[in-house]
Design an enzyme around this catalytic site. Structure first.
Site, PDB file in Angstrom:
ATOM      1  N   SER A  12       8.501  14.839  -3.460  1.00  0.00           N
ATOM      2  CA  SER A  12       9.804  14.703  -4.118  1.00  0.00           C
ATOM      3  C   SER A  12      10.117  13.240  -4.442  1.00  0.00           C
ATOM      4  O   SER A  12      10.762  12.951  -5.456  1.00  0.00           O
ATOM      5  CB  SER A  12      10.919  15.323  -3.266  1.00  0.00           C
ATOM      6  OG  SER A  12      11.182  14.559  -2.122  1.00  0.00           O
ATOM      7  N   HIS A 102      10.841   5.123   4.323  1.00  0.00           N
ATOM      8  CA  HIS A 102      10.867   5.714   5.664  1.00  0.00           C
ATOM      9  C   HIS A 102      12.234   6.363   5.889  1.00  0.00           C
ATOM     10  O   HIS A 102      13.267   5.769   5.572  1.00  0.00           O
ATOM     11  CB  HIS A 102      10.615   4.632   6.718  1.00  0.00           C
ATOM     12  CG  HIS A 102      10.587   5.199   8.110  1.00  0.00           C
ATOM     13  ND1 HIS A 102       9.502   5.895   8.601  1.00  0.00           N
ATOM     14  CD2 HIS A 102      11.519   5.199   9.088  1.00  0.00           C
ATOM     15  CE1 HIS A 102       9.775   6.303   9.831  1.00  0.00           C
ATOM     16  NE2 HIS A 102      10.989   5.892  10.154  1.00  0.00           N
ATOM     17  N   THR A 134       3.466  -3.753   6.387  1.00  0.00           N
ATOM     18  CA  THR A 134       2.761  -4.765   7.174  1.00  0.00           C
ATOM     19  C   THR A 134       1.981  -4.009   8.262  1.00  0.00           C
ATOM     20  O   THR A 134       2.217  -2.820   8.472  1.00  0.00           O
ATOM     21  CB  THR A 134       3.756  -5.760   7.820  1.00  0.00           C
ATOM     22  OG1 THR A 134       4.732  -5.010   8.550  1.00  0.00           O
ATOM     23  CG2 THR A 134       4.448  -6.620   6.771  1.00  0.00           C
ATOM     24  N   LEU A 137       3.549  -0.627  12.383  1.00  0.00           N
ATOM     25  CA  LEU A 137       4.054   0.615  11.779  1.00  0.00           C
ATOM     26  C   LEU A 137       5.560   0.541  11.496  1.00  0.00           C
ATOM     27  O   LEU A 137       6.348   0.233  12.389  1.00  0.00           O
ATOM     28  CB  LEU A 137       3.767   1.795  12.727  1.00  0.00           C
ATOM     29  CG  LEU A 137       4.205   3.173  12.242  1.00  0.00           C
ATOM     30  CD1 LEU A 137       3.336   3.625  11.067  1.00  0.00           C
ATOM     31  CD2 LEU A 137       4.152   4.186  13.377  1.00  0.00           C
TER      32      LEU A 137
HETATM   33  C1  GAR Z   1      10.136  11.496   2.949  1.00  0.00           C
HETATM   34  O1  GAR Z   1      11.297  11.845   3.646  1.00  0.00           O
HETATM   35  C2  GAR Z   1       9.643  10.137   3.393  1.00  0.00           C
HETATM   36  O2  GAR Z   1      10.675   9.262   3.752  1.00  0.00           O
HETATM   37  C3  GAR Z   1       8.825  10.512   4.617  1.00  0.00           C
HETATM   38  O3  GAR Z   1       8.163  11.685   4.245  1.00  0.00           O
HETATM   39  C4  GAR Z   1       8.972  12.403   3.315  1.00  0.00           C
HETATM   40  C5  GAR Z   1       8.114  12.721   2.125  1.00  0.00           C
HETATM   41  O4  GAR Z   1       8.780  13.571   1.258  1.00  0.00           O
HETATM   42  N1  GAR Z   1       7.921   9.462   4.963  1.00  0.00           N
HETATM   43  C6  GAR Z   1       7.624   9.125   6.210  1.00  0.00           C
HETATM   44  O5  GAR Z   1       8.062   9.706   7.167  1.00  0.00           O
HETATM   45  C7  GAR Z   1       6.669   7.952   6.335  1.00  0.00           C
HETATM   46  N2  GAR Z   1       6.695   7.442   7.665  1.00  0.00           N
HETATM   47  P1  GAR Z   1       8.265  13.768  -0.233  1.00  0.00           P
HETATM   48  O6  GAR Z   1       6.788  14.160  -0.128  1.00  0.00           O
HETATM   49  O7  GAR Z   1       9.072  14.906  -0.751  1.00  0.00           O
HETATM   50  O8  GAR Z   1       8.461  12.491  -0.982  1.00  0.00           O
END
Ligand code: GAR
Length: 205
Positions: A12, A102, A134, A137
């Site tokens: 998304s 994030h 970076t 994490l």
């Molecule tokens: C999002 O909420 C993003 O912030 C998270 O995964 C989801 C992906 O959604 N990312 C993390 O947690 C990275 N640490 P999407 O595939 O619909 O964009």
């Protein structure tokens, strides 16, 4: 001037970037069948699958991933739900030109299950962060954050949806700033030339 987007799932955020007109040269997934691959294909954007499970080590996976990225010579690498921890070597290769979104107000709730952990902690404000990647994490210089209220009766799903709407707003903005050369990093802190707001407060859903 283009970007390569790394995904693992639904896509998304990728869709939000495309809707905003971000020039995406290719989308690379480490997971077969990731929803974001179909989103890219529908728009005629080249996709590539580099499955981490096909490689004997993290380094071997990353060597192929990096070769795929470098072939396209993107200005920026955009992690959009790319759920793979990468080595310091990989991060260094794209130092200063790799962004991540994030789903928390970093430095709170780095790592996984951010919405569940926010609810368990009883925080009243939650949100999302776009940051430069970076080696540590979820800890790179913060480009923009959006905050949302935690409401009575929220579940991890309702809270995630509220945060995700903000991700879709701030990620294209951050990517555009980068491509326009407007991000200035001083002492590990990010400033935007022109003074655009690097924080959003959304209290309307
Ligand atoms: C999002 O909420 C993003 O912030 C998270 O995964 C989801 C992906 O959604 N990312 C993390 O947690 C990275 N640490 P999407 O595939 O619909 O964009």
């Amino acid at each position: 001037m283009s970007v390569v987007v790394l995904i693992s799932g639904r896509g998304s955020n990728l869709e939000a970037l495309l809707r905003a007109g971000i020039p995406v040269a290719a989308v690379i997934s480490n997971v077969a069948g990731a929803g974001g691959l179909a989103i890219a294909s529908k728009r005629g954007i080249p996709t590539k699958l580099v499955k981490h499970g096909d490689f004997p080590s993290r380094e071997a996976f990353e060597a192929v991933l990096a070769a795929e990225i470098d072939r396209l010579a993107p200005k920026l690498v955009v992690c959009a739900g790319f759920m793979r921890i990468v080595t310091a070597g990989f991060v260094e290769r794209y130092a200063g030109r790799m962004l991540n979104v994030h789903p928390s107000l970093l430095p709170a709730f780095a790592g996984l299950h951010t919405h569940e952990r926010a609810l368990a902690a009883g925080v009243k404000v939650h949100g999302c962060t776009v940051h430069l990647v970076t080696p540590e994490l979820d800890a790179g210089p913060i480009v923009i954050q959006a905050a949302v209220p935690v409401r009575d009766g929220d579940t991890a799903d309702t809270l995630a949806a509220r945060v995700l709407r903000q991700e879709h707003l701030v990620y294209p903005r951050a990517v555009r700033w980068f491509l326009e050369g407007r991000l200035v990093i001083e002492n590990g802190l990010v400033r935007v030339k022109g003074g655009d707001a690097q924080c959003i407060f959304s209290d309307n859903d």
